[in-house]
Design a protein around this motif. Structure first.
Motif, short mmCIF file in Angstrom:
data_model
loop_
_atom_site.label_atom_id
_atom_site.label_comp_id
_atom_site.label_asym_id
_atom_site.label_seq_id
_atom_site.Cartn_x
_atom_site.Cartn_y
_atom_site.Cartn_z
N THR A 87 0.86 -1.18 0.00
CA THR A 87 0.00 0.00 0.00
C THR A 87 0.90 1.24 0.00
N PRO A 88 0.36 2.40 -0.28
CA PRO A 88 1.19 3.61 -0.20
C PRO A 88 1.82 3.79 1.19
N GLN A 89 1.07 3.45 2.24
CA GLN A 89 1.60 3.56 3.60
C GLN A 89 2.76 2.60 3.80
N ALA A 90 2.62 1.37 3.33
CA ALA A 90 3.69 0.37 3.45
C ALA A 90 4.91 0.80 2.65
N GLU A 91 4.69 1.31 1.46
CA GLU A 91 5.81 1.78 0.64
C GLU A 91 6.59 2.89 1.33
N ALA A 92 5.88 3.79 2.01
CA ALA A 92 6.54 4.89 2.73
C ALA A 92 7.40 4.34 3.87
N VAL A 93 6.87 3.37 4.60
CA VAL A 93 7.64 2.76 5.70
C VAL A 93 8.87 2.05 5.15
N ASN A 126 8.02 -0.10 16.50
CA ASN A 126 7.10 1.04 16.42
C ASN A 126 5.74 0.58 15.91
N VAL A 127 4.77 0.59 16.78
CA VAL A 127 3.43 0.07 16.47
C VAL A 127 2.79 0.81 15.30
N GLU A 128 2.94 2.11 15.23
CA GLU A 128 2.33 2.88 14.15
C GLU A 128 2.93 2.51 12.80
N LYS A 129 4.25 2.36 12.76
CA LYS A 129 4.89 1.99 11.50
C LYS A 129 4.55 0.56 11.12
#
Length: 172
Positions: A87-93, A126-129
């Motif tokens: 996902t875009p969020q996963a790619e950013a991480v 890091n739970v958020e990441k």
């Protein structure tokens, strides 16, 4: 189901039975629950190159946190599904770690537990990441059953499930 997902040329019925027997032995599972739920994860695991031993060990370890067979399979499948498409969020991480989801899939196909431990360490727990990386609460729940204080035991479960002890033959 195992033979169909992985192919008879890659795993024998005897070996599949041994792995499933060891999964039950090392986990907190009932065969009556494991059998009808196993088909939910096999196609995804096989497509990602995750061995049956790794699947069995992951299910067993997650079950030790109190999840039943269906939940354990759902949690592990959710982790694998997160690895199948970024996902875009996963790619950013992953970009912060100088990795791609293809890198994660490659690591996981060789050593699922090692890949999860590596990522957890790189993310500092890091739970958020981790949430951004995985995207689903089921995956996050499974993740935390496999890392941290559970990591050492997970390694023991992998060794136990992977061992070719012929316990299944003896038990019959």
């Amino acid at each position: 189901g195992v033979l169909l997902a992985y192919g008879k040329e890659n795993i024998s019925a005897a070996r599949a039975s041994e792995i499933l027997f060891q999964t039950l032995k090392f986990g907190n599972l009932e065969a009556e629950q494991l059998a009808p739920n196993l088909g939910k994860i096999l196609p995804v695991a096989s497509a990602l190159g995750i061995s049956m031993e790794q699947v069995g060990a992951g299910i067993a370890q997650i079950s030790l946190s109190g999840a039943d067979a269906g939940e354990s399979i759902t949690y592990l499948k959710s982790i694998l599904a997160a690895f199948s498409k970024a996902t875009p969020q996963a790619e950013a991480v992953l970009k912060e770690l100088d990795l791609t989801m293809a890198d994660v899939r490659d690591m996981a196909s060789k050593d699922l537990a090692g890949a999860i431990q590596f990522l957890n360490t790189k993310l500092g727990g890091n739970v958020e990441k981790i949430n951004d990386l995985l995207g689903r609460q089921e995956a996050v729940t499974g993740w935390f059953s496999l890392v941290g204080r559970n990591a050492e035991h997970y390694g023991e479960v992998i060794q136990g499930v992977s061992a070719d002890t012929h316990d299944f033959d003896t038990a019959r």
